[in-house]
Design a protein around this motif. Structure first.
Motif, mmCIF file in Angstrom:
data_model
loop_
_atom_site.group_PDB
_atom_site.id
_atom_site.type_symbol
_atom_site.label_atom_id
_atom_site.label_comp_id
_atom_site.label_asym_id
_atom_site.label_seq_id
_atom_site.Cartn_x
_atom_site.Cartn_y
_atom_site.Cartn_z
ATOM 1 N N ALA A 62 -7.068 45.652 7.265
ATOM 2 C CA ALA A 62 -7.571 45.894 8.611
ATOM 3 C C ALA A 62 -6.855 47.062 9.245
ATOM 4 C CB ALA A 62 -7.379 44.650 9.465
ATOM 5 N N SER A 63 -5.571 47.060 9.130
ATOM 6 C CA SER A 63 -4.794 48.125 9.739
ATOM 7 C C SER A 63 -5.111 49.460 9.109
ATOM 8 C CB SER A 63 -3.300 47.835 9.602
ATOM 9 O OG SER A 63 -2.990 46.640 10.250
ATOM 10 N N SER A 91 -13.803 58.515 15.573
ATOM 11 C CA SER A 91 -15.178 58.017 15.665
ATOM 12 C C SER A 91 -15.869 57.903 14.309
ATOM 13 C CB SER A 91 -16.005 58.899 16.602
ATOM 14 O OG SER A 91 -16.086 60.215 16.092
ATOM 15 N N ASP A 92 -15.419 58.631 13.301
ATOM 16 C CA ASP A 92 -16.004 58.532 11.961
ATOM 17 C C ASP A 92 -15.697 57.191 11.290
ATOM 18 O OD1 ASP A 92 -17.200 61.021 11.999
ATOM 19 O OD2 ASP A 92 -15.478 62.015 11.066
ATOM 20 N N PHE A 93 -14.789 56.428 11.858
ATOM 21 C CA PHE A 93 -14.408 55.147 11.291
ATOM 22 C C PHE A 93 -14.689 53.986 12.245
ATOM 23 C CE2 PHE A 93 -11.716 58.215 9.029
ATOM 24 C CZ PHE A 93 -12.087 57.920 7.720
ATOM 25 N N SER A 94 -15.588 54.180 13.209
ATOM 26 C CA SER A 94 -15.857 53.122 14.191
ATOM 27 C C SER A 94 -16.447 51.870 13.545
ATOM 28 C CB SER A 94 -16.766 53.634 15.309
ATOM 29 O OG SER A 94 -18.016 54.039 14.790
ATOM 30 N N THR A 95 -17.280 52.022 12.527
ATOM 31 C CA THR A 95 -17.829 50.854 11.848
ATOM 32 C C THR A 95 -16.734 50.103 11.104
ATOM 33 O OG1 THR A 95 -19.962 51.961 11.592
ATOM 34 C CG2 THR A 95 -19.570 50.026 10.211
ATOM 35 N N LEU A 96 -15.833 50.831 10.481
ATOM 36 C CA LEU A 96 -14.698 50.219 9.797
ATOM 37 C C LEU A 96 -13.835 49.441 10.780
ATOM 38 C CD1 LEU A 96 -13.001 49.807 7.240
ATOM 39 C CD2 LEU A 96 -11.923 52.010 7.714
ATOM 40 N N ALA A 112 -13.357 40.688 10.991
ATOM 41 C CA ALA A 112 -12.621 39.941 9.967
ATOM 42 C C ALA A 112 -11.367 39.278 10.531
ATOM 43 C CB ALA A 112 -12.251 40.866 8.814
ATOM 44 N N ASN A 113 -11.089 39.522 11.812
ATOM 45 C CA ASN A 113 -9.892 38.975 12.459
ATOM 46 C C ASN A 113 -8.620 39.283 11.680
ATOM 47 O OD1 ASN A 113 -11.212 37.818 14.697
ATOM 48 N ND2 ASN A 113 -11.820 36.070 13.449
ATOM 49 N N LEU A 114 -8.517 40.530 11.242
ATOM 50 C CA LEU A 114 -7.347 40.926 10.471
ATOM 51 C C LEU A 114 -6.166 41.206 11.394
ATOM 52 C CD1 LEU A 114 -9.137 43.206 7.885
ATOM 53 C CD2 LEU A 114 -8.335 40.868 7.591
ATOM 54 N N GLY A 115 -4.979 40.910 10.938
ATOM 55 C CA GLY A 115 -3.776 41.039 11.751
ATOM 56 C C GLY A 115 -3.226 42.438 11.843
ATOM 57 N N ASP A 116 -2.009 42.505 12.288
ATOM 58 C CA ASP A 116 -1.337 43.784 12.538
ATOM 59 C C ASP A 116 -0.465 44.238 11.368
ATOM 60 O OD1 ASP A 116 -2.423 43.922 15.092
ATOM 61 O OD2 ASP A 116 -0.761 42.764 15.956
ATOM 62 N N GLY A 157 -19.318 35.152 7.291
ATOM 63 C CA GLY A 157 -19.021 36.192 6.314
ATOM 64 C C GLY A 157 -17.600 36.708 6.371
ATOM 65 N N GLN A 158 -16.786 36.133 7.245
ATOM 66 C CA GLN A 158 -15.436 36.641 7.483
ATOM 67 C C GLN A 158 -14.570 36.690 6.225
ATOM 68 O OE1 GLN A 158 -13.267 34.489 10.466
ATOM 69 N NE2 GLN A 158 -11.475 35.787 10.302
ATOM 70 N N GLU A 159 -14.602 35.643 5.409
ATOM 71 C CA GLU A 159 -13.757 35.620 4.210
ATOM 72 C C GLU A 159 -14.175 36.712 3.225
ATOM 73 O OE1 GLU A 159 -12.494 32.627 0.597
ATOM 74 O OE2 GLU A 159 -13.144 31.752 2.492
ATOM 75 N N GLU A 160 -15.488 36.857 3.013
ATOM 76 C CA GLU A 160 -15.972 37.892 2.100
ATOM 77 C C GLU A 160 -15.646 39.290 2.640
ATOM 78 O OE1 GLU A 160 -20.033 39.377 -0.210
ATOM 79 O OE2 GLU A 160 -20.179 37.761 1.250
ATOM 80 N N LEU A 161 -15.823 39.480 3.942
ATOM 81 C CA LEU A 161 -15.517 40.766 4.564
ATOM 82 C C LEU A 161 -14.038 41.106 4.393
ATOM 83 C CD1 LEU A 161 -16.350 43.222 6.276
ATOM 84 C CD2 LEU A 161 -15.940 41.809 8.314
#
Length: 192
Positions: free
Chosen positions: A10-11, A56-61, A68-72, A106-110
């Motif tokens: 995520a980071s 902005s090129d990575f806004s979807t990411l 995905a509720n990914l941490g820090d 879909g969170q786990e797969e994402l």
């Protein structure tokens, strides 16, 4: 460990976003050496997450990382290497795929997919090219989700091949963050 890997991805994804606004992506036929020289960016003090959030090129990411509720974790000391799909890479997914992945079920797969784009350590374009050369034309990269990507070159470009045989080309190399490196890619890779 799985949560750490997810957080790392995520980071990394977030950091990639911030980098795209700072420099234009090189032509697809540029060599990795040229890409590294032209596109090396050092954002002193900005970690991978901060860099991605500002691009902005990575806004979807960034949105996917949020879903995905990914941490820090990727804001931590690292180092990490992130192969960051651009918005266009996500747009190329089959219709409905992104919506399915970003839905709560879909969170786990994402998370697994995002972690498939992160490698522990600081793998610069130069280091990756050396690994490919030393490997007789290819290098195996172990991602934080435990799966591998295969890196090769074609026409001076680094090509990543996923477990299903799909490929992504590095379009912008060596975006330096305080805790690692981001390489923009033109496709979303899948772990299986």
């Amino acid at each position: 460990m799985k949560h750490i890997a997810t957080a790392l991805m995520a980071s990394a994804a977030l950091a990639l976003s911030a980098c795209g606004d700072t420099a234009e992506a090189p032509e697809a036929d540029a060599t990795m050496d040229t890409m590294a020289a032209e596109d090396t960016m050092t954002m002193e003090g900005e970690n991978i997450v901060q860099m991605a959030q500002g691009n902005s090129d990575f806004s979807t990411l960034v949105s996917a990382v949020t879903a995905a509720n990914l941490g820090d974790t990727l804001s931590g000391p690292g180092p990490f290497t992130v192969f960051a799909p651009t918005n266009a890479a996500f747009d190329a997914l089959p219709e409905g795929t992104l919506a399915e992945l970003t839905a709560p079920e879909g969170q786990e797969e994402l998370s697994g997919i995002l972690n498939y784009h992160v490698v522990s350590g600081d793998v610069t374009a130069e280091a990756l090219m050396q690994q490919i050369e030393q490997g007789g034309g290819s290098a195996e990269l172990t991602t934080v989700n435990g799966a591998t990507l295969t890196a090769t070159t074609e026409g001076g470009n680094v090509i990543l091949t996923d477990a299903a045989g799909n490929t992504a080309t590095v379009t912008q190399a060596d975006m330096d963050a305080s805790n690692g490196t981001i390489h923009a890619i033109d496709a979303v890779l899948m772990p299986s």
